[in-house]
Write a protein that holds these residues in place. Structure first.
Motif, PDB file in Angstrom:
ATOM      1  N   PHE A 299      51.059  45.643  38.468  1.00 37.36           N
ATOM      2  CA  PHE A 299      50.016  46.109  37.556  1.00 37.36           C
ATOM      3  C   PHE A 299      49.237  44.926  36.982  1.00 37.36           C
ATOM      4  CE2 PHE A 299      48.775  46.847  33.131  1.00 37.36           C
ATOM      5  CZ  PHE A 299      47.907  47.915  33.279  1.00 37.36           C
ATOM      6  N   LEU A 300      49.941  43.927  36.479  1.00 40.31           N
ATOM      7  CA  LEU A 300      49.276  42.782  35.843  1.00 40.31           C
ATOM      8  C   LEU A 300      48.412  42.003  36.841  1.00 40.31           C
ATOM      9  CD1 LEU A 300      52.178  41.464  33.574  1.00 40.31           C
ATOM     10  CD2 LEU A 300      50.173  42.803  32.878  1.00 40.31           C
ATOM     11  N   GLY A 301      48.885  41.901  38.089  1.00 40.68           N
ATOM     12  CA  GLY A 301      48.144  41.134  39.091  1.00 40.68           C
ATOM     13  C   GLY A 301      46.772  41.698  39.363  1.00 40.68           C
ATOM     14  N   LYS A 302      46.594  43.014  39.181  1.00 37.99           N
ATOM     15  CA  LYS A 302      45.284  43.623  39.402  1.00 37.99           C
ATOM     16  C   LYS A 302      44.553  43.913  38.096  1.00 37.99           C
ATOM     17  CE  LYS A 302      46.316  45.756  43.858  1.00 37.99           C
ATOM     18  NZ  LYS A 302      46.362  47.012  44.647  1.00 37.99           N
ATOM     19  N   ALA A 303      45.288  44.299  37.066  1.00 40.23           N
ATOM     20  CA  ALA A 303      44.648  44.656  35.798  1.00 40.23           C
ATOM     21  C   ALA A 303      43.963  43.461  35.158  1.00 40.23           C
ATOM     22  CB  ALA A 303      45.691  45.241  34.845  1.00 40.23           C
ATOM     23  N   LEU A 304      44.531  42.270  35.308  1.00 42.72           N
ATOM     24  CA  LEU A 304      43.983  41.069  34.670  1.00 42.72           C
ATOM     25  C   LEU A 304      43.211  40.182  35.637  1.00 42.72           C
ATOM     26  CD1 LEU A 304      47.087  40.102  32.501  1.00 42.72           C
ATOM     27  CD2 LEU A 304      45.158  41.577  31.889  1.00 42.72           C
ATOM     28  N   ASP A 305      42.902  40.720  36.803  1.00 40.90           N
ATOM     29  CA  ASP A 305      42.260  39.901  37.839  1.00 40.90           C
ATOM     30  C   ASP A 305      40.739  39.929  37.701  1.00 40.90           C
ATOM     31  OD1 ASP A 305      42.007  38.230  39.993  1.00 40.90           O
ATOM     32  OD2 ASP A 305      42.089  39.857  41.462  1.00 40.90           O
ATOM     33  N   GLY A 306      40.231  39.332  36.631  1.00 37.64           N
ATOM     34  CA  GLY A 306      38.802  39.170  36.467  1.00 37.64           C
ATOM     35  C   GLY A 306      38.038  40.474  36.369  1.00 37.64           C
ATOM     36  N   SER A 307      36.803  40.437  36.891  1.00 38.61           N
ATOM     37  CA  SER A 307      35.918  41.592  36.855  1.00 38.61           C
ATOM     38  C   SER A 307      35.353  41.836  38.244  1.00 38.61           C
ATOM     39  CB  SER A 307      34.765  41.347  35.878  1.00 38.61           C
ATOM     40  OG  SER A 307      33.968  40.248  36.333  1.00 38.61           O
ATOM     41  N   LYS A 308      34.667  42.942  38.387  1.00 34.21           N
ATOM     42  CA  LYS A 308      34.026  43.235  39.665  1.00 34.21           C
ATOM     43  C   LYS A 308      33.027  42.139  40.028  1.00 34.21           C
ATOM     44  CE  LYS A 308      31.452  46.949  41.967  1.00 34.21           C
ATOM     45  NZ  LYS A 308      30.853  48.301  41.795  1.00 34.21           N
ATOM     46  N   VAL A 309      32.342  41.632  39.023  1.00 35.70           N
ATOM     47  CA  VAL A 309      31.365  40.563  39.252  1.00 35.70           C
ATOM     48  C   VAL A 309      32.054  39.307  39.755  1.00 35.70           C
ATOM     49  CG1 VAL A 309      29.736  39.009  38.098  1.00 35.70           C
ATOM     50  CG2 VAL A 309      29.714  41.452  37.566  1.00 35.70           C
ATOM     51  N   SER A 310      33.122  38.882  39.074  1.00 41.08           N
ATOM     52  CA  SER A 310      33.781  37.631  39.467  1.00 41.08           C
ATOM     53  C   SER A 310      34.489  37.773  40.812  1.00 41.08           C
ATOM     54  CB  SER A 310      34.771  37.201  38.386  1.00 41.08           C
ATOM     55  OG  SER A 310      35.782  38.185  38.187  1.00 41.08           O
ATOM     56  N   ARG A 311      35.062  38.957  41.061  1.00 42.18           N
ATOM     57  CA  ARG A 311      35.737  39.132  42.356  1.00 42.18           C
ATOM     58  C   ARG A 311      34.739  39.122  43.509  1.00 42.18           C
ATOM     59  NH1 ARG A 311      38.620  42.831  39.198  1.00 42.18           N
ATOM     60  NH2 ARG A 311      37.414  44.593  40.016  1.00 42.18           N
ATOM     61  N   GLU A 312      33.597  39.768  43.306  1.00 38.77           N
ATOM     62  CA  GLU A 312      32.569  39.733  44.354  1.00 38.77           C
ATOM     63  C   GLU A 312      32.050  38.319  44.536  1.00 38.77           C
ATOM     64  OE1 GLU A 312      28.232  41.721  45.489  1.00 38.77           O
ATOM     65  OE2 GLU A 312      29.152  42.125  43.550  1.00 38.77           O
ATOM     66  N   ARG A 313      31.844  37.647  43.412  1.00 35.60           N
ATOM     67  CA  ARG A 313      31.366  36.267  43.483  1.00 35.60           C
ATOM     68  C   ARG A 313      32.340  35.365  44.234  1.00 35.60           C
ATOM     69  NH1 ARG A 313      33.171  31.036  41.623  1.00 35.60           N
ATOM     70  NH2 ARG A 313      31.370  29.820  40.964  1.00 35.60           N
ATOM     71  N   ASP A 314      33.622  35.478  43.928  1.00 33.84           N
ATOM     72  CA  ASP A 314      34.623  34.627  44.572  1.00 33.84           C
ATOM     73  C   ASP A 314      34.807  34.985  46.037  1.00 33.84           C
ATOM     74  OD1 ASP A 314      34.971  33.301  42.205  1.00 33.84           O
ATOM     75  OD2 ASP A 314      36.730  34.449  41.587  1.00 33.84           O
ATOM     76  N   ALA A 315      34.727  36.283  46.356  1.00 32.59           N
ATOM     77  CA  ALA A 315      34.862  36.686  47.765  1.00 32.59           C
ATOM     78  C   ALA A 315      33.711  36.138  48.596  1.00 32.59           C
ATOM     79  CB  ALA A 315      34.923  38.212  47.869  1.00 32.59           C
ATOM     80  N   LEU A 316      32.487  36.243  48.060  1.00 30.11           N
ATOM     81  CA  LEU A 316      31.333  35.687  48.781  1.00 30.11           C
ATOM     82  C   LEU A 316      31.430  34.166  48.878  1.00 30.11           C
ATOM     83  CD1 LEU A 316      28.380  37.813  47.331  1.00 30.11           C
ATOM     84  CD2 LEU A 316      29.311  37.897  49.650  1.00 30.11           C
ATOM     85  N   THR A 317      31.917  33.534  47.807  1.00 29.91           N
ATOM     86  CA  THR A 317      32.080  32.076  47.830  1.00 29.91           C
ATOM     87  C   THR A 317      33.065  31.654  48.918  1.00 29.91           C
ATOM     88  OG1 THR A 317      31.584  31.866  45.467  1.00 29.91           O
ATOM     89  CG2 THR A 317      32.811  30.071  46.497  1.00 29.91           C
ATOM     90  N   ASP A 318      34.193  32.357  49.001  1.00 32.58           N
ATOM     91  CA  ASP A 318      35.186  32.031  50.033  1.00 32.58           C
ATOM     92  C   ASP A 318      34.606  32.222  51.426  1.00 32.58           C
ATOM     93  OD1 ASP A 318      36.997  31.431  48.066  1.00 32.58           O
ATOM     94  OD2 ASP A 318      38.004  33.382  48.136  1.00 32.58           O
ATOM     95  N   ASP A 319      33.866  33.329  51.612  1.00 32.65           N
ATOM     96  CA  ASP A 319      33.270  33.584  52.931  1.00 32.65           C
ATOM     97  C   ASP A 319      32.212  32.543  53.273  1.00 32.65           C
ATOM     98  OD1 ASP A 319      34.875  35.770  53.243  1.00 32.65           O
ATOM     99  OD2 ASP A 319      33.362  37.239  52.649  1.00 32.65           O
TER     100      ASP A 319
END
Length: 456
Positions: A299-319
């Motif tokens: 639960f904590l690994g997903k509940a506290l994992d940033g925001s939709k904005v930051s996750r999209e930003r980091d995914a695009l950055t990694d790609d």
């Protein structure tokens, strides 16, 4: 080199004064070999008879051009054969390699033109073109930095170790339950026919953990994450709705998890009977870890994992980072191939071709030994051999003739060498064109240094 001399016609039968040296004398004195003596003897009488009958002064009894041509012919043939073999085995492979490297570089340039590739993220499932993805990352980064400046930290990602645990937690939980059922409740996992009821209970429990509880925990975590983001964005109504969803999922998950954990502990204690306290403690810790701790970490690994904005930003950055690495590798490979091609081109000019022509020249020059000994046998001739301008065949193209300089001797046909020179020149032009194309490839729009500070 063993060479068969070509005899000339004998037009006279009168006796001619003998040569200067017998074979034994010449060989012992180191003036020639037995084979060279034999070749010189083949032409001696013809040369002497011709000049004596023509009344030529004794000091001018040089071997005629026809003698030089026929004496040299076997050596010229050997040189021509060596030239063809060496060109095929040494020059051609290098030229072919340069050609293939140019093909490889052109293929690499075509691949570079397809970078950056289209990218997408699981957050939005929207496909971005490479340049659009870079613009999107900059836009999302500006949004994150603006929120941070306003004191909002909901964009901060969970630690990498926590996110990793949240992904493997369902599997770890299932394995923990299997271990608990096997070693504490004596459920025959690999022998279901021994206890169908216990085995069925274990199967239902594991399937629930892998599917049901994972689904409940995932939705609870997503609801909490969305509530944090909505609250930070001032969307209080959406935040309140997400909190209610989170509460509902967590109540169901917690009730089931506590019930299963309590039941396992009770069954375990009952199965252990009067076992040592340490064994009972280990059993209780295993039950709590698998039944409560693992779902909590998931639960904590997903509940506290940033925001939709930051996750999209980091995914695009990694790609984009990965795409840039592929781009850089392609550029490096193309430059490496061009460097190898240029090295092969230099070796062709500075090493391979000079070595081939040098060895062919040595073969052709072997005719000089029997020819010079022939002149020595005639006697009375000057040490200098005059080579008339018409005595050697002039090679075409930019290559000078390759001959032993014996009067009348034919030169080695260097047309095969000239053909390779022309091919090499065409490859030089192609190398220059490919190099220019590589320099004109558009740079990758993503710069690693442009990545903003980490959100992890």
């Amino acid at each position: 080199m063993a060479t068969q001399a070509i005899p000339l016609p004998d037009n006279g039968h009168e006796s001619i004064r003998g040569p200067q040296y017998t074979r034994r004398e010449a060989v012992r004195a180191g003036l020639c070999t037995k084979e060279e003596y034999r070749i010189a003897s083949t032409y001696y009488e013809y040369v002497v008879r011709h000049h004596r009958d023509a009344g030529v002064p004794r000091s001018e009894w040089e071997p005629q051009p026809v003698v030089g041509r026929q004496l040299s012919a076997p050596y010229v043939r050997d040189g021509q054969g060596l030239l063809a073999t060496r060109l095929k085995n040494q020059a051609d492979p290098a030229l072919d390699a340069i050609d293939r490297l140019c093909d490889d570089v052109e293929t690499t340039i075509d691949d570079l033109g397809r970078h950056p590739r289209d990218l997408s993220t699981p957050e939005t499932n929207k496909v971005y073109g490479g340049h659009d993805a870079v613009d999107r990352v900059e836009e999302l980064t500006d949004c994150v930095e603006a929120d941070r400046a306003g004191g909002h930290r909901h964009h901060d990602r969970a630690p990498a170790w926590l996110r990793t645990i949240s992904r493997v937690a369902p599997w770890a939980e299932a394995l923990g339950f299997l271990a608990f059922l096997t070693y504490y409740l004596n459920v025959p996992i690999v022998s279901p026919w021994r206890d169908w009821m216990g085995w069925t209970f274990a199967l239902i429990l594991v399937v629930y953990v892998m599917l049901g509880q994972t689904w409940l925990v995932d939705h609870a975590a997503r609801a909490h994450n969305h509530a944090r983001e909505a609250q930070a964005d001032g969307q209080k109504h959406h935040a309140e709705t997400s909190r209610r969803h989170r509460l509902g999922y967590l109540l169901v998950t917690a009730t089931i998890a506590l019930g299963i954990t309590a039941a396992l502990i009770e069954r375990g204690l009952d199965a252990l009977g009067h076992a040592q306290t340490a064994v009972a403690v280990v059993m209780i810790m295993l039950a709590v870890t698998t039944g409560l701790l693992m779902p909590t970490l998931a639960f904590l690994g997903k509940a506290l994992d940033g925001s939709k904005v930051s996750r999209e930003r980091d995914a695009l950055t990694d790609d984009l980072d990965e795409d840039r690495e592929q781009y850089d590798e392609l550029v490096e490979q193309a430059e490496s191939d061009l460097a190898i091609a240029r090295r092969l081109e230099r070796e062709q000019v500075e090493k391979i071709m000079p070595a081939i022509l040098g060895d062919v020249q040595k073969v052709v020059d072997e005719a000089s030994a029997p020819y010079n000994f022939l002149r020595l046998q005639i006697g009375g001739l000057s040490s200098h051999v005059a080579v008339p301008s018409s005595a050697v065949e002039v090679a075409t193209g930019s290559r000078p003739p390759l001959s032993n300089r014996i009067p009348g001797a034919e030169a080695v046909n260097l047309q095969p060498v000239i053909d390779r020179d022309r091919r090499l020149e065409a490859l030089r032009v192609r190398l220059a064109d490919v190099t220019l194309r590589l320099r004109q490839v558009r740079p990758h729009p993503w710069d690693h240094s442009a990545a903003t500070s980490s959100l992890y």
